[in-house]
Design a protein around this motif. Structure first.
Motif, PDB file in Angstrom:
ATOM      1  N   THR A  27       0.836  -1.198   0.000  1.00 24.43           N
ATOM      2  CA  THR A  27       0.000   0.000   0.000  1.00 24.43           C
ATOM      3  C   THR A  27       0.868   1.244   0.000  1.00 24.43           C
ATOM      4  OG1 THR A  27      -0.097   0.126   2.401  1.00 24.43           O
ATOM      5  CG2 THR A  27      -1.800  -1.216   1.301  1.00 24.43           C
ATOM      6  N   GLN A  28       0.260   2.342  -0.351  1.00 28.29           N
ATOM      7  CA  GLN A  28       0.953   3.621  -0.316  1.00 28.29           C
ATOM      8  C   GLN A  28       1.481   3.887   1.096  1.00 28.29           C
ATOM      9  OE1 GLN A  28      -1.613   6.821  -1.442  1.00 28.29           O
ATOM     10  NE2 GLN A  28      -0.035   8.381  -1.245  1.00 28.29           N
ATOM     11  N   ARG A  29       0.707   3.527   2.097  1.00 28.79           N
ATOM     12  CA  ARG A  29       1.118   3.719   3.490  1.00 28.79           C
ATOM     13  C   ARG A  29       2.334   2.855   3.817  1.00 28.79           C
ATOM     14  NH1 ARG A  29      -3.526   3.414   7.544  1.00 28.79           N
ATOM     15  NH2 ARG A  29      -3.693   5.562   6.859  1.00 28.79           N
ATOM     16  N   ARG A  45       5.409   4.412   2.435  1.00 25.00           N
ATOM     17  CA  ARG A  45       5.846   5.543   3.251  1.00 25.00           C
ATOM     18  C   ARG A  45       6.500   5.064   4.550  1.00 25.00           C
ATOM     19  NH1 ARG A  45       1.074   8.187   4.597  1.00 25.00           N
ATOM     20  NH2 ARG A  45       1.067   6.997   6.508  1.00 25.00           N
ATOM     21  N   VAL A 104       2.375  -1.030  -6.231  1.00 24.78           N
ATOM     22  CA  VAL A 104       1.900  -0.105  -5.203  1.00 24.78           C
ATOM     23  C   VAL A 104       0.406   0.128  -5.414  1.00 24.78           C
ATOM     24  CG1 VAL A 104       2.182   2.195  -4.187  1.00 24.78           C
ATOM     25  CG2 VAL A 104       4.162   1.023  -5.163  1.00 24.78           C
ATOM     26  N   THR A 105      -0.353   0.059  -4.319  1.00 24.66           N
ATOM     27  CA  THR A 105      -1.800   0.262  -4.405  1.00 24.66           C
ATOM     28  C   THR A 105      -2.223   1.459  -3.561  1.00 24.66           C
ATOM     29  OG1 THR A 105      -2.262  -1.210  -2.538  1.00 24.66           O
ATOM     30  CG2 THR A 105      -2.219  -2.207  -4.734  1.00 24.66           C
ATOM     31  N   ARG A 106      -3.324   2.070  -3.978  1.00 22.23           N
ATOM     32  CA  ARG A 106      -3.978   3.136  -3.207  1.00 22.23           C
ATOM     33  C   ARG A 106      -5.459   2.812  -3.205  1.00 22.23           C
ATOM     34  NH1 ARG A 106      -3.523   8.825  -5.659  1.00 22.23           N
ATOM     35  NH2 ARG A 106      -1.431   8.785  -4.820  1.00 22.23           N
ATOM     36  N   ASP A 107      -6.034   2.755  -2.046  1.00 19.69           N
ATOM     37  CA  ASP A 107      -7.455   2.419  -1.898  1.00 19.69           C
ATOM     38  C   ASP A 107      -7.792   1.092  -2.583  1.00 19.69           C
ATOM     39  OD1 ASP A 107      -7.900   4.815  -0.494  1.00 19.69           O
ATOM     40  OD2 ASP A 107      -8.268   5.907  -2.372  1.00 19.69           O
ATOM     41  N   HIS A 117      -6.495  -0.193  -5.246  1.00 24.19           N
ATOM     42  CA  HIS A 117      -6.304  -0.207  -6.700  1.00 24.19           C
ATOM     43  C   HIS A 117      -4.819  -0.029  -7.035  1.00 24.19           C
ATOM     44  CE1 HIS A 117     -10.625   0.096  -7.242  1.00 24.19           C
ATOM     45  NE2 HIS A 117     -10.636   1.092  -6.369  1.00 24.19           N
ATOM     46  N   ILE A 177      -1.614   1.386  -8.588  1.00 21.72           N
ATOM     47  CA  ILE A 177      -1.317   2.699  -9.175  1.00 21.72           C
ATOM     48  C   ILE A 177       0.087   2.782  -9.770  1.00 21.72           C
ATOM     49  CG2 ILE A 177      -2.951   3.958  -7.723  1.00 21.72           C
ATOM     50  CD1 ILE A 177      -0.493   4.871  -6.059  1.00 21.72           C
TER      51      ILE A 177
END
Length: 89
Positions: A8-10, A13, A31-34, A36, A38
């Motif tokens: 995940t994006q988190r 980070r 890498v995914t966001r929500d 999905h 990306i």
């Protein structure tokens, strides 16, 4: 073909050092966001500067032969015998 693990994006980070170390080691990530996808993180290919002797020898054995007369004729046909002087106006 192996499936790339998703992060995940988190995660990217919060665990960037760990993830970058894995990428440097050859691992790829999606890498995914929500939920999905990306983007992808993939290691860069590094060009080798040295080819081992055994590998060069093996490549040379399978290389096609070169007829020197044909090669010289091709060079003569494509090379300028008298190149123009760039300073003549």
């Amino acid at each position: 073909m192996s499936i790339q693990p998703e992060i995940t994006q988190r995660d990217l980070r919060n665990r960037s050092r760990e993830i970058m170390d894995a990428i440097q080691g050859g691992q790829s990530f999606t890498v995914t966001r929500d939920g999905h996808p990306i983007g992808q993180l993939v290691p860069l290919r590094r060009r080798r500067r040295f080819v081992p002797r055994q590998e060069f020898t093996a490549m040379s054995r399978s290389a096609p032969g070169i007829d020197l007369d044909t090669f010289r004729a091709d060079q003569a046909a494509t090379a300028e015998t008298y190149p123009d002087d760039p300073y003549v106006r």
